[in-house]
Design a protein around this motif. Structure first.
Motif, PDB file in Angstrom:
ATOM      1  N   MET A   1      10.150  -6.598  10.468  1.00  8.25           N
ATOM      2  CA  MET A   1       9.982  -6.666  11.919  1.00  8.25           C
ATOM      3  C   MET A   1      10.700  -5.527  12.643  1.00  8.25           C
ATOM      4  SD  MET A   1       8.227  -8.387  14.023  1.00  8.25           S
ATOM      5  CE  MET A   1       8.057  -8.776  15.755  1.00  8.25           C
ATOM      6  N   PRO A   2      11.938  -5.181  12.270  1.00  4.42           N
ATOM      7  CA  PRO A   2      12.567  -4.019  12.942  1.00  4.42           C
ATOM      8  C   PRO A   2      11.786  -2.723  12.735  1.00  4.42           C
ATOM      9  CG  PRO A   2      14.222  -5.337  11.818  1.00  4.42           C
ATOM     10  CD  PRO A   2      12.895  -5.869  11.390  1.00  4.42           C
ATOM     11  N   TRP A   3      11.176  -2.551  11.542  1.00  3.15           N
ATOM     12  CA  TRP A   3      10.395  -1.352  11.293  1.00  3.15           C
ATOM     13  C   TRP A   3       9.121  -1.339  12.133  1.00  3.15           C
ATOM     14  CZ3 TRP A   3      11.973   2.925   9.073  1.00  3.15           C
ATOM     15  CH2 TRP A   3      13.054   2.878   8.181  1.00  3.15           C
ATOM     16  N   VAL A   4       8.516  -2.504  12.304  1.00  2.00           N
ATOM     17  CA  VAL A   4       7.321  -2.592  13.142  1.00  2.00           C
ATOM     18  C   VAL A   4       7.644  -2.153  14.571  1.00  2.00           C
ATOM     19  CG1 VAL A   4       5.674  -4.193  14.178  1.00  2.00           C
ATOM     20  CG2 VAL A   4       6.206  -4.360  11.747  1.00  2.00           C
ATOM     21  N   ILE A   5       8.770  -2.627  15.085  1.00  4.85           N
ATOM     22  CA  ILE A   5       9.171  -2.269  16.447  1.00  4.85           C
ATOM     23  C   ILE A   5       9.539  -0.785  16.526  1.00  4.85           C
ATOM     24  CG2 ILE A   5      10.879  -2.703  18.258  1.00  4.85           C
ATOM     25  CD1 ILE A   5      11.011  -5.601  17.227  1.00  4.85           C
ATOM     26  N   ALA A   6      10.271  -0.305  15.529  1.00  2.00           N
ATOM     27  CA  ALA A   6      10.696   1.099  15.540  1.00  2.00           C
ATOM     28  C   ALA A   6       9.511   2.050  15.428  1.00  2.00           C
ATOM     29  CB  ALA A   6      11.674   1.355  14.399  1.00  2.00           C
ATOM     30  N   SER A   7       8.432   1.623  14.786  1.00  3.21           N
ATOM     31  CA  SER A   7       7.275   2.504  14.617  1.00  3.21           C
ATOM     32  C   SER A   7       6.665   2.907  15.951  1.00  3.21           C
ATOM     33  CB  SER A   7       6.214   1.812  13.752  1.00  3.21           C
ATOM     34  OG  SER A   7       5.634   0.721  14.449  1.00  3.21           O
ATOM     35  N   GLN A   8       6.806   2.059  16.956  1.00  2.00           N
ATOM     36  CA  GLN A   8       6.205   2.350  18.246  1.00  2.00           C
ATOM     37  C   GLN A   8       7.071   3.235  19.132  1.00  2.00           C
ATOM     38  OE1 GLN A   8       2.930   1.222  18.760  1.00  2.00           O
ATOM     39  NE2 GLN A   8       3.309   0.845  16.575  1.00  2.00           N
ATOM     40  N   THR A   9       8.244   3.599  18.650  1.00  2.00           N
ATOM     41  CA  THR A   9       9.095   4.518  19.416  1.00  2.00           C
ATOM     42  C   THR A   9       8.685   5.977  19.193  1.00  2.00           C
ATOM     43  OG1 THR A   9      10.754   4.677  17.637  1.00  2.00           O
ATOM     44  CG2 THR A   9      11.021   2.900  19.258  1.00  2.00           C
ATOM     45  N   ILE A  10       7.815   6.230  18.209  1.00  3.33           N
ATOM     46  CA  ILE A  10       7.351   7.589  17.930  1.00  3.33           C
ATOM     47  C   ILE A  10       6.153   7.885  18.827  1.00  3.33           C
ATOM     48  CG2 ILE A  10       6.503   9.182  16.174  1.00  3.33           C
ATOM     49  CD1 ILE A  10       7.728   7.320  14.077  1.00  3.33           C
ATOM     50  N   PRO A  11       6.199   8.913  19.649  1.00  2.00           N
ATOM     51  CA  PRO A  11       5.056   9.215  20.536  1.00  2.00           C
ATOM     52  C   PRO A  11       3.794   9.490  19.732  1.00  2.00           C
ATOM     53  CG  PRO A  11       7.012  10.473  21.172  1.00  2.00           C
ATOM     54  CD  PRO A  11       7.321   9.848  19.851  1.00  2.00           C
ATOM     55  N   ILE A  12       2.695   8.899  20.158  1.00  2.00           N
ATOM     56  CA  ILE A  12       1.440   9.061  19.435  1.00  2.00           C
ATOM     57  C   ILE A  12       0.967  10.506  19.465  1.00  2.00           C
ATOM     58  CG2 ILE A  12       0.038   8.496  21.454  1.00  2.00           C
ATOM     59  CD1 ILE A  12      -0.670   7.662  17.742  1.00  2.00           C
ATOM     60  N   LEU A  13       1.295  11.240  20.535  1.00  2.00           N
ATOM     61  CA  LEU A  13       0.897  12.654  20.605  1.00  2.00           C
ATOM     62  C   LEU A  13       1.603  13.492  19.550  1.00  2.00           C
ATOM     63  CD1 LEU A  13       0.766  13.265  24.458  1.00  2.00           C
ATOM     64  CD2 LEU A  13      -1.152  13.195  22.878  1.00  2.00           C
ATOM     65  N   ALA A  14       2.758  13.000  19.077  1.00  2.00           N
ATOM     66  CA  ALA A  14       3.481  13.729  18.036  1.00  2.00           C
ATOM     67  C   ALA A  14       2.973  13.380  16.643  1.00  2.00           C
ATOM     68  CB  ALA A  14       4.986  13.415  18.133  1.00  2.00           C
TER      69      ALA A  14
END
Length: 294
Positions: free
Chosen positions: A130-143
């Motif tokens: 679950m922490p990894w799922v949440i952390a994955s969305q902190t990376i900008p999709i444009l990057a």
């Protein structure tokens, strides 16, 4: 109890907001497009009055901000007056983007539900995944989108799937979060009742947890399908695609065609709204089938 009035409660408030937005838009059109007309007159060595500037700002070929009627005319011309197989048709470009959106949304839905089931039933997955799922969305999709495209192209995967995977990356997150909440929504007294029936974990899941999660699932699906469309559009930008709403936006920015850009944006917004409405209809149908109030 007073009966709801469709015009008073829904149509009129939305209409008033739309009129206010249009008024602000037209004012902004005059304000932003006036400098170009003044510069043009200055280079020609002529004087121009505001009464002459006003109509010209509404019909510029490449305005800073196109007027609403220009955007509507562009949408009409590229939607209804062109064959849907034409590369200039917004319907053609919308279908290209929609295909990637639906594929990514489908993969994201299945992945999100499976992850949510694992998180709810496995304590180790709950604490680690679950922490990894949440952390994955902190990376900008444009990057991350160009990296996904380049890596998949390097191993020979191109076309629809890379764009769909970017949509999957965005859409699975709200489904995971919503389904985890939904699967955990049954109260302890309901779970205890299932224990008194000597229900197996599978029976508890299908007869209690799964039905209880339906409102949460469809609320998540509405967010997921809209954000999936964003992912498909973003996925078209780093590939140099020649078709799709993202490619339409990119071509418009290359050649300064702001009317084309705005028409593509409105088509994307209309497409997202249509997809959300379809999910809403499915939501209502499923809840009625289950005997619940939508």
């Amino acid at each position: 109890m007073e009966k709801p009035n469709l015009f008073k409660d829904r149509i009129m408030p939305v209409g008033v907001i739309l009129l206010v937005v249009l008024a602000i838009w037209y004012v902004a059109v005059v304000f932003l497009n006036t400098p170009f007309e003044r510069d043009t007159a200055a280079r020609a060595g002529t004087k121009i009055t505001f009464s002459e500037i006003l109509p010209r700002t509404m019909f510029q070929q490449r305005p800073v901000l196109p007027a609403p009627h220009q955007v509507i005319a562009e949408i009409w011309n590229t939607t209804f007056l062109m064959p849907i197989t034409s590369k200039r048709s917004l319907v053609y470009h919308a279908w290209i983007t929609l295909s990637a959106t639906l594929l990514g949304f489908g993969i994201g839905t299945v992945l999100g539900i499976l992850l949510a089931v694992g998180i709810v039933h496995n304590r180790a997955m709950d604490r680690s995944l679950m922490p990894w799922v949440i952390a994955s969305q902190t990376i900008p999709i444009l990057a991350i989108a160009p990296m996904i495209i380049v890596v998949l192209n390097a191993i020979g995967i191109s076309g629809l799937l890379p764009k769909a995977l970017i949509s999957t990356y965005l859409s699975f997150f709200p489904i995971v979060v919503g389904m985890v909440k939904g699967l955990r929504s049954p109260e302890q007294i309901q779970l205890d009742l299932m224990h008194t029936y000597y229900a197996s974990p599978a029976q508890t899941f299908w007869k209690l947890r799964w039905p209880s999660s339906m409102p949460y699932l469809f609320a998540s699906l509405k967010v997921a399908i809209a954000i999936s469309l964003v992912g498909a559009i973003v996925g078209e930008l780093p590939t140099g695609a020649v078709s799709g709403l993202g490619a339409r936006l990119l071509a418009g920015s290359y050649y300064g065609q702001t009317v084309q850009i705005w028409s593509a944006l409105f088509m994307a917004a209309a497409l997202a709204a249509t997809l959300v409405i379809i999910v809403g209809f499915a939501h209502t149908a499923v809840l009625k089938r289950m005997g619940m109030k939508p």
